[in-house]
Design an enzyme around this catalytic site. Structure first.
Site, PDB file in Angstrom:
ATOM      1  N   GLY A  69       0.825  -1.198   0.000  1.00  0.00           N
ATOM      2  CA  GLY A  69       0.000   0.000   0.000  1.00  0.00           C
ATOM      3  C   GLY A  69       0.860   1.249   0.000  1.00  0.00           C
ATOM      4  O   GLY A  69       0.552   2.235  -0.681  1.00  0.00           O
ATOM      5  N   THR A  70       1.926   1.206   0.755  1.00  0.00           N
ATOM      6  CA  THR A  70       2.851   2.346   0.802  1.00  0.00           C
ATOM      7  C   THR A  70       3.396   2.643  -0.583  1.00  0.00           C
ATOM      8  O   THR A  70       3.449   3.789  -1.028  1.00  0.00           O
ATOM      9  CB  THR A  70       4.004   2.027   1.780  1.00  0.00           C
ATOM     10  OG1 THR A  70       3.453   1.956   3.092  1.00  0.00           O
ATOM     11  CG2 THR A  70       5.073   3.099   1.740  1.00  0.00           C
ATOM     12  N   GLN A 177      -7.591   1.933   4.852  1.00  0.00           N
ATOM     13  CA  GLN A 177      -8.351   1.472   6.010  1.00  0.00           C
ATOM     14  C   GLN A 177      -9.780   1.065   5.659  1.00  0.00           C
ATOM     15  O   GLN A 177     -10.421   0.360   6.427  1.00  0.00           O
ATOM     16  CB  GLN A 177      -8.383   2.573   7.089  1.00  0.00           C
ATOM     17  CG  GLN A 177      -7.039   2.769   7.784  1.00  0.00           C
ATOM     18  CD  GLN A 177      -6.571   1.524   8.543  1.00  0.00           C
ATOM     19  OE1 GLN A 177      -7.348   0.673   8.944  1.00  0.00           O
ATOM     20  NE2 GLN A 177      -5.254   1.409   8.714  1.00  0.00           N
ATOM     21  N   SER A 194      -4.159  -1.404   0.381  1.00  0.00           N
ATOM     22  CA  SER A 194      -3.177  -2.370   0.860  1.00  0.00           C
ATOM     23  C   SER A 194      -3.884  -3.654   1.289  1.00  0.00           C
ATOM     24  O   SER A 194      -4.782  -3.627   2.127  1.00  0.00           O
ATOM     25  CB  SER A 194      -2.472  -1.748   2.060  1.00  0.00           C
ATOM     26  OG  SER A 194      -1.634  -2.689   2.674  1.00  0.00           O
ATOM     27  N   ALA A 195      -3.449  -4.789   0.733  1.00  0.00           N
ATOM     28  CA  ALA A 195      -4.188  -6.041   0.945  1.00  0.00           C
ATOM     29  C   ALA A 195      -4.134  -6.547   2.380  1.00  0.00           C
ATOM     30  O   ALA A 195      -5.104  -7.112   2.876  1.00  0.00           O
ATOM     31  CB  ALA A 195      -3.659  -7.122  -0.003  1.00  0.00           C
ATOM     32  N   CYS A 320       5.120   7.994  23.269  1.00  0.00           N
ATOM     33  CA  CYS A 320       5.914   7.087  24.090  1.00  0.00           C
ATOM     34  C   CYS A 320       6.127   5.738  23.412  1.00  0.00           C
ATOM     35  O   CYS A 320       7.006   4.975  23.793  1.00  0.00           O
ATOM     36  CB  CYS A 320       5.228   6.874  25.421  1.00  0.00           C
ATOM     37  SG  CYS A 320       4.453   8.363  26.046  1.00  0.00           S
TER      38      CYS A 320
END
Lengths: 460, 460
Positions: A69-70, A177, A194-195, A320
């Site tokens: 996906g990126t 998403q 993205s799969a 954090c």
């Protein structure tokens, strides 16, 4: 052991597994070759493309498979920017995009282009009209996610697409998403997904580019995937991705109703079970399976570890938990608390009992973490008040500065001030957020020898 | 049905399949997450990196996984060029590199850089000294394959690496074809490879960058794979790639001896079984499993189809099999015949019987194709000779121009000429190559109204 981090990566869907196994034997050859093994691989690839295009809502020849996906996002943005280079080198994106989109904006700026971030409201949504005002005559591309990956808020994609279309600017939608839940509505120009987010295997992204959208792939290309995704196609994974997308879509309507009800339960229960908590994101216009909340006086990493020990795998946008120490840009853009942040994203099939278990464990885990950190107890008695106090929290990390502030605020009279010295980046976000939650006045920030001085006035 | 195209893609190794299945259940989560699923995925990734680094002969922190061998090459070249931008923007590569390397050189030139191609001899090998002479003070990077993908010739990588090191130029080795057989020797600086070439799954490439090599990743990056390969890691495939590399290496020595003997048999037999054939590539310094030959008067695509019908899957570098109509740049650089080209690359486990079957079928297939195309028969009687003839092969594709030439050459006396009019790009390579094979004189090429006129003088 419930896994509640589907938004990071979903477990492999049984259909994906089945399709992967079958096509390992049929789809390993080079689909560009003329021999039977190659032709068989090419047939599988064609069929997967048709299935995926149908699910996306585009033509098969508008869709290519990328390696993630990126990569789909990177290629979509780079190709669309290059295709409209003559128009200009300005990019518009929302302030809450996935890091893959933000990294593209950074790369553009490093090459001499520029970008504008459209702010979001406290739920995380952009205003389409505000988005439209960010478009300029030299805007080459606009980017908007279909739904936010950290807080689940759905974006007004269809309305924004209309505004972009009227301005002649292509809109790239990051649908990572949401694509498993349904097609992205509206007149978008490019789409990336993205799969592994919908239960497909890792290693497969989708890139759709509508016919007529100017697109010029960047960098070295080859003859594969219409010249838009170089490198040997991963056909078994592509077949599994397409098959599982079809399968999750078939289950999506029923599963969305079920998970939406579970998330509503969590949204309602967290606030009453855990004191000093803020549930963030749009309560209605949201992904069905995702809820995010932030707990005051808690450090996100410790909370995640303790929830993990209790058997629950969740994620966090708190600084954090990140190697960079930068708090989540999404929570920051929304102006909500970033400390003690927990994202719960339910995979398909999550049961009532698992959610019950989580809601049963959460209050104890949070109060244990707070106790260890010495967080203030609501009933603590206050000593004789002084009109102003200074808290030195230099060198101490989130959530300590806020904990120290909360401990001493009762020590000044109403109208008095507390000044927190802190060099922790998260304090800049969390002290104002705490003031908003606690109805205290955030006076402002002043530079100090080291870090900053954050001034808070007690109002009640 | 024997598959003899392992150099395009090898069938999945049983160990790869096993490892993939096992890690589908263990390695689907995000290794950057703190929960147990994430930690488990991270452990698998670390173990795979160690195994792959050991096989490559580098440190684990010098190796990242990419989404394909092509992507590894693209990233290696782009990153090394960017890392040495101050030195210059000149690239050196051999004339017979894989298209993924050549595309990088093209992209560099499009951005204002330049490159030099080092020629090869008739076996396909570069001369290290000639390679060294191509290095310039502004050379940022040198590229050399470990072995050629079309003809199997091994390149003198270790010697070339020494020369590059002495000149202070990093050497990037494309080890796609050889890594399964053994580590690349010598002091290379960067290395790229592709898992599906050794029987690993598609979707995994290796990129090794030695410590101390200046490297600046291009384009948007993220925190994954040391910032050198953005996008969610495909851990099940990575695990399978590493496991199968180790497995094929364990079998490599014995299998290389066996396949080398089979290839030697093919090399020897093809020349005696099929008339007018040229076996190309170095007979000794070569990959163990690969042999390439070219058949005069045959069109590569038809030959492949007929071999496929006879049950043999092979590949070809002939222009006739490519969508671009450009003959193989490898065969062109070697100066050998490009028509009727067949590459046989044996996968591990190929049997004597399969090779026997191929050698049994080949002569009939070639002579059938030649007959259909009307290729000349050696014993054809010639009419009364004329001193010069013109053959109009305009609009006709490889191998027709050469067939027509061969048909009429006997029609001119020794010392007479044949002029072939052709607008087929392959004729420019194949007419001189035919002259060399037939010991006729290639006089030269002249521009014509359409295409070119190729002049050949009969010498015998």
């Amino acid at each position: 052991m419930p896994y509640f981090d589907a938004a990071s990566s979903a477990p492999l869907h049984p259909v994906a597994r089945q399709a992967l196994l079958a096509s390992l034997d049929e789809g390993w050859a080079d689909p560009a070759r003329l021999h039977r093994e190659g032709r068989r691989a090419a047939l599988l690839l064609d069929a997967a493309r048709e299935a995926a295009a149908e699910a996306v809502g585009c033509r098969p020849d508008e869709l290519v498979f990328t390696s993630s996906g990126t990569r789909a996002v990177h290629s979509a943005v780079a190709g669309a920017l290059a295709g409209r280079r003559r128009v200009g080198r300005h990019l518009v994106l929302s302030a809450v995009e996935h890091s893959s989109v933000i990294h593209c904006a950074g790369a553009l700026a490093a090459e001499g282009g520029s970008f504008s971030e459209v702010p979001v409201d406290r739920t995380g949504a952009v205003d389409p009209a505000a988005y439209g005002r960010a478009l300029r005559p030299d805007t080459a591309l606009a980017c908007l996610q279909s739904a936010n990956h950290e807080v689940g808020t759905e974006q007004p994609v269809a309305e924004t697409a209309e505004i972009c279309a009227a301005a002649g600017v292509p809109l790239m939608v990051d649908a990572a998403q949401s694509l498993g839940w349904g097609p992205v509505p509206g007149r978008w120009s490019l789409l990336a997904a993205s799969a592994h987010k919908w239960g497909g295997p890792a290693g497969v992204g989708l890139l759709a580019v509508r016919k007529g959208v100017r697109f010029a792939p960047r960098g070295p290309v080859d003859e594969r995937e219409s010249g838009r995704a170089p490198g040997f196609e991963n056909i078994p994974a592509i077949v599994a991705a397409a098959a599982s997308l079809r399968a999750v879509r078939a289950e999506a309507a029923a599963e969305a109703v079920r998970l939406r009800a579970l998330v509503d339960r969590i949204r309602a229960a967290v606030g009453s079970l855990v004191p000093d908590v803020e549930v963030v994101g749009d309560p209605v216009r949201r992904l069905p399976h995702l809820v995010t909340f932030s707990c005051l006086y808690v450090d996100g990493e410790t909370l995640l570890h303790e929830l993990d020990r209790a058997g629950f795998s969740v994620s966090s946008g708190s600084s954090c938990t990140s190697s960079t120490l930068t708090p989540s840009h999404v929570l920051k853009a929304m102006g909500v608390l970033t400390e003690g942040n927990v994202r719960v994203s339910l995979p398909a099939g999550t049961t009532d009992e698992e959610v019950d278990g989580f809601l049963g464990a959460l209050p104890g885990v949070v109060s244990d973490v707070r106790e260890k950190l010495g967080a203030p107890v609501p009933a603590a008695a206050a000593p004789a008040p002084r009109t102003s106090l200074v808290v030195d929290a230099l060198g101490r990390r989130c959530p300590i500065p806020v904990i120290e502030l909360a401990k001493v605020i009762g020590g000044v009279p109403v109208g008095g001030t507390v000044t927190v010295l802190s060099d922790d980046e998260a304090a800049r976000l969390d002290i104002p957020a705490w003031c908003a939650m606690r109805e205290q006045e955030y006076v402002g920030e002043e530079p100090a020898d080291r870090g900053s001085a954050y001034v808070v006035r007690r109002l009640r």
